[in-house]
Motif scaffolding. Sequence first.
Motif, PDB file in Angstrom:
ATOM      1  N   VAL A 112       0.837  -1.191   0.000  1.00  0.00           N
ATOM      2  CA  VAL A 112       0.000   0.000   0.000  1.00  0.00           C
ATOM      3  C   VAL A 112       0.880   1.252   0.000  1.00  0.00           C
ATOM      4  O   VAL A 112       2.078   1.192   0.296  1.00  0.00           O
ATOM      5  N   ARG A 113       0.274   2.406  -0.316  1.00  0.00           N
ATOM      6  CA  ARG A 113       1.019   3.662  -0.307  1.00  0.00           C
ATOM      7  C   ARG A 113       0.942   4.362   1.042  1.00  0.00           C
ATOM      8  O   ARG A 113       1.389   5.487   1.189  1.00  0.00           O
ATOM      9  N   ASP A 114       0.386   3.700   2.034  1.00  0.00           N
ATOM     10  CA  ASP A 114       0.236   4.290   3.366  1.00  0.00           C
ATOM     11  C   ASP A 114       1.568   4.192   4.112  1.00  0.00           C
ATOM     12  O   ASP A 114       1.735   3.389   5.030  1.00  0.00           O
ATOM     13  N   TYR A 115       2.516   5.040   3.710  1.00  0.00           N
ATOM     14  CA  TYR A 115       3.852   4.952   4.298  1.00  0.00           C
ATOM     15  C   TYR A 115       3.909   5.473   5.728  1.00  0.00           C
ATOM     16  O   TYR A 115       4.862   5.184   6.455  1.00  0.00           O
ATOM     17  N   ASP A 116       2.891   6.229   6.147  1.00  0.00           N
ATOM     18  CA  ASP A 116       2.874   6.706   7.535  1.00  0.00           C
ATOM     19  C   ASP A 116       2.678   5.550   8.512  1.00  0.00           C
ATOM     20  O   ASP A 116       3.124   5.613   9.661  1.00  0.00           O
ATOM     21  N   ALA A 117       2.007   4.486   8.043  1.00  0.00           N
ATOM     22  CA  ALA A 117       1.761   3.329   8.907  1.00  0.00           C
ATOM     23  C   ALA A 117       2.974   2.409   9.000  1.00  0.00           C
ATOM     24  O   ALA A 117       3.045   1.564   9.892  1.00  0.00           O
ATOM     25  N   TRP A 118       3.917   2.568   8.073  1.00  0.00           N
ATOM     26  CA  TRP A 118       5.114   1.718   8.056  1.00  0.00           C
ATOM     27  C   TRP A 118       6.355   2.597   7.935  1.00  0.00           C
ATOM     28  O   TRP A 118       7.051   2.569   6.922  1.00  0.00           O
ATOM     29  N   PRO A 119       6.663   3.389   8.948  1.00  0.00           N
ATOM     30  CA  PRO A 119       7.811   4.301   8.869  1.00  0.00           C
ATOM     31  C   PRO A 119       9.129   3.550   8.710  1.00  0.00           C
ATOM     32  O   PRO A 119       9.325   2.480   9.283  1.00  0.00           O
ATOM     33  N   LYS A 120      10.009   4.101   7.888  1.00  0.00           N
ATOM     34  CA  LYS A 120      11.349   3.575   7.622  1.00  0.00           C
ATOM     35  C   LYS A 120      11.324   2.233   6.885  1.00  0.00           C
ATOM     36  O   LYS A 120      12.369   1.615   6.695  1.00  0.00           O
ATOM     37  N   VAL A 121      10.146   1.767   6.502  1.00  0.00           N
ATOM     38  CA  VAL A 121      10.028   0.509   5.756  1.00  0.00           C
ATOM     39  C   VAL A 121       9.418   0.758   4.390  1.00  0.00           C
ATOM     40  O   VAL A 121       9.931   0.300   3.367  1.00  0.00           O
ATOM     41  N   LEU A 122       8.327   1.498   4.381  1.00  0.00           N
ATOM     42  CA  LEU A 122       7.581   1.749   3.156  1.00  0.00           C
ATOM     43  C   LEU A 122       7.753   3.199   2.727  1.00  0.00           C
ATOM     44  O   LEU A 122       7.577   4.117   3.534  1.00  0.00           O
ATOM     45  N   GLY A 123       8.096   3.406   1.454  1.00  0.00           N
ATOM     46  CA  GLY A 123       8.225   4.750   0.922  1.00  0.00           C
ATOM     47  C   GLY A 123       6.913   5.230   0.329  1.00  0.00           C
ATOM     48  O   GLY A 123       5.897   4.535   0.379  1.00  0.00           O
ATOM     49  N   ASN A 124       6.932   6.409  -0.245  1.00  0.00           N
ATOM     50  CA  ASN A 124       5.714   6.977  -0.824  1.00  0.00           C
ATOM     51  C   ASN A 124       5.622   6.789  -2.330  1.00  0.00           C
ATOM     52  O   ASN A 124       4.941   7.526  -3.020  1.00  0.00           O
ATOM     53  N   HIS A 125       6.364   5.795  -2.853  1.00  0.00           N
ATOM     54  CA  HIS A 125       6.350   5.555  -4.295  1.00  0.00           C
ATOM     55  C   HIS A 125       5.775   4.177  -4.636  1.00  0.00           C
ATOM     56  O   HIS A 125       6.102   3.592  -5.672  1.00  0.00           O
ATOM     57  N   GLY A 126       4.912   3.656  -3.767  1.00  0.00           N
ATOM     58  CA  GLY A 126       4.257   2.381  -4.032  1.00  0.00           C
ATOM     59  C   GLY A 126       3.056   2.543  -4.946  1.00  0.00           C
ATOM     60  O   GLY A 126       2.685   3.645  -5.349  1.00  0.00           O
ATOM     61  N   VAL A 127       2.426   1.410  -5.272  1.00  0.00           N
ATOM     62  CA  VAL A 127       1.270   1.403  -6.176  1.00  0.00           C
ATOM     63  C   VAL A 127       0.209   0.459  -5.631  1.00  0.00           C
ATOM     64  O   VAL A 127       0.529  -0.620  -5.141  1.00  0.00           O
ATOM     65  N   GLY A 128      -1.068   0.871  -5.728  1.00  0.00           N
ATOM     66  CA  GLY A 128      -2.157  -0.044  -5.433  1.00  0.00           C
ATOM     67  C   GLY A 128      -2.462  -0.215  -3.968  1.00  0.00           C
ATOM     68  O   GLY A 128      -2.048   0.563  -3.113  1.00  0.00           O
ATOM     69  N   CYS A 129      -3.202  -1.291  -3.677  1.00  0.00           N
ATOM     70  CA  CYS A 129      -3.652  -1.597  -2.322  1.00  0.00           C
ATOM     71  C   CYS A 129      -2.971  -2.857  -1.818  1.00  0.00           C
ATOM     72  O   CYS A 129      -2.676  -3.770  -2.591  1.00  0.00           O
ATOM     73  N   MET A 130      -2.738  -2.903  -0.533  1.00  0.00           N
ATOM     74  CA  MET A 130      -2.028  -4.035   0.052  1.00  0.00           C
ATOM     75  C   MET A 130      -2.872  -5.310   0.029  1.00  0.00           C
ATOM     76  O   MET A 130      -4.068  -5.269   0.273  1.00  0.00           O
ATOM     77  N   ASN A 131      -2.213  -6.437  -0.275  1.00  0.00           N
ATOM     78  CA  ASN A 131      -2.851  -7.729  -0.093  1.00  0.00           C
ATOM     79  C   ASN A 131      -2.219  -8.416   1.117  1.00  0.00           C
ATOM     80  O   ASN A 131      -1.323  -7.860   1.758  1.00  0.00           O
ATOM     81  N   SER A 132      -2.685  -9.608   1.447  1.00  0.00           N
ATOM     82  CA  SER A 132      -2.208 -10.277   2.663  1.00  0.00           C
ATOM     83  C   SER A 132      -0.716 -10.595   2.581  1.00  0.00           C
ATOM     84  O   SER A 132      -0.005 -10.526   3.589  1.00  0.00           O
ATOM     85  N   ASN A 133      -0.231 -10.932   1.388  1.00  0.00           N
ATOM     86  CA  ASN A 133       1.202 -11.187   1.229  1.00  0.00           C
ATOM     87  C   ASN A 133       2.011  -9.910   1.440  1.00  0.00           C
ATOM     88  O   ASN A 133       3.138  -9.952   1.941  1.00  0.00           O
ATOM     89  N   GLY A 134       1.442  -8.767   1.051  1.00  0.00           N
ATOM     90  CA  GLY A 134       2.114  -7.505   1.274  1.00  0.00           C
ATOM     91  C   GLY A 134       2.279  -7.206   2.752  1.00  0.00           C
ATOM     92  O   GLY A 134       3.314  -6.705   3.193  1.00  0.00           O
ATOM     93  N   HIS A 135       1.266  -7.545   3.534  1.00  0.00           N
ATOM     94  CA  HIS A 135       1.352  -7.336   4.986  1.00  0.00           C
ATOM     95  C   HIS A 135       2.428  -8.222   5.596  1.00  0.00           C
ATOM     96  O   HIS A 135       3.186  -7.776   6.477  1.00  0.00           O
ATOM     97  N   LEU A 136       2.534  -9.462   5.134  1.00  0.00           N
ATOM     98  CA  LEU A 136       3.569 -10.361   5.645  1.00  0.00           C
ATOM     99  C   LEU A 136       4.959  -9.840   5.308  1.00  0.00           C
ATOM    100  O   LEU A 136       5.875  -9.888   6.147  1.00  0.00           O
ATOM    101  N   LEU A 137       5.122  -9.344   4.093  1.00  0.00           N
ATOM    102  CA  LEU A 137       6.422  -8.822   3.677  1.00  0.00           C
ATOM    103  C   LEU A 137       6.799  -7.588   4.481  1.00  0.00           C
ATOM    104  O   LEU A 137       7.935  -7.475   4.968  1.00  0.00           O
ATOM    105  N   LEU A 138       5.873  -6.658   4.653  1.00  0.00           N
ATOM    106  CA  LEU A 138       6.175  -5.438   5.404  1.00  0.00           C
ATOM    107  C   LEU A 138       6.451  -5.739   6.878  1.00  0.00           C
ATOM    108  O   LEU A 138       7.286  -5.093   7.499  1.00  0.00           O
TER     109      LEU A 138
END
Length: 217
Positions: free
Chosen positions: A160-186
């Motif tokens: 997901v592009r919600d980088y505020d919820a994943w500081p220092k892990v997720l940037g603001n250049h993502g695309v789309g909505c998170m799926n369950s595998n995305g949550h596991l990876l993050l």
Amino acid sequence: MTFGAWNMRTLLDRDENVCPERKTAIVARELLRYDVDVAALSETHLAEEGELVEHGAGYTFFWKGLDASKPRRSGVGFTIKNRLVKQLQECPIHISDRVTTLRLHIDNDKYLNVIGAYAPTLDKSDDIKDQFYEELAKCIESVGPGELILLLGDFNARDVRDYDAWPKVLGNHGVGCMNSNGHLLLSLCAQFKLATSTMFRLPAKYKNTWMHPRSKH
């Protein structure tokens, strides 16, 4: 050095294939065209554990898969330039058919640990996904203090592009909505303080690696 990740779909050569060349030869030539030094391969479908040298393009393939008697829908490995293979202090260490590692000596006492991974698809059971992430976590934990980590592969994930919820892990250049595998990876990245590729500003065509065959999303 230039690193890459490539989901092969398969590296198996079959009699019914219309391609006149070995797939490894085609892959090696394409990697040479982009001047890639090390590529993490996923979904190779190759059996057992092996090594193959493509002298023409100058690459060596290392892989790990399931037993030949089992259905093969996974498989991981590395393709490394032959000149670099000669300089390796350690050969790739295969954890399973979904996780493999390569420890590279960079300079003096500095090392880079390249981890190649192929995550289970969304339709796989939670037990299979948990096993994969347990293997991956143990692999990361085994890296020596002060050594660098580069995690490559196909995680079948959408972040997901919600980088505020994943500081220092997720940037603001993502695309789309998170799926369950995305949550596991993050969650894994947050646990080990790994930054994802969404930290880097890239053209839109480089932000996705797969398109749905029907919806084209």
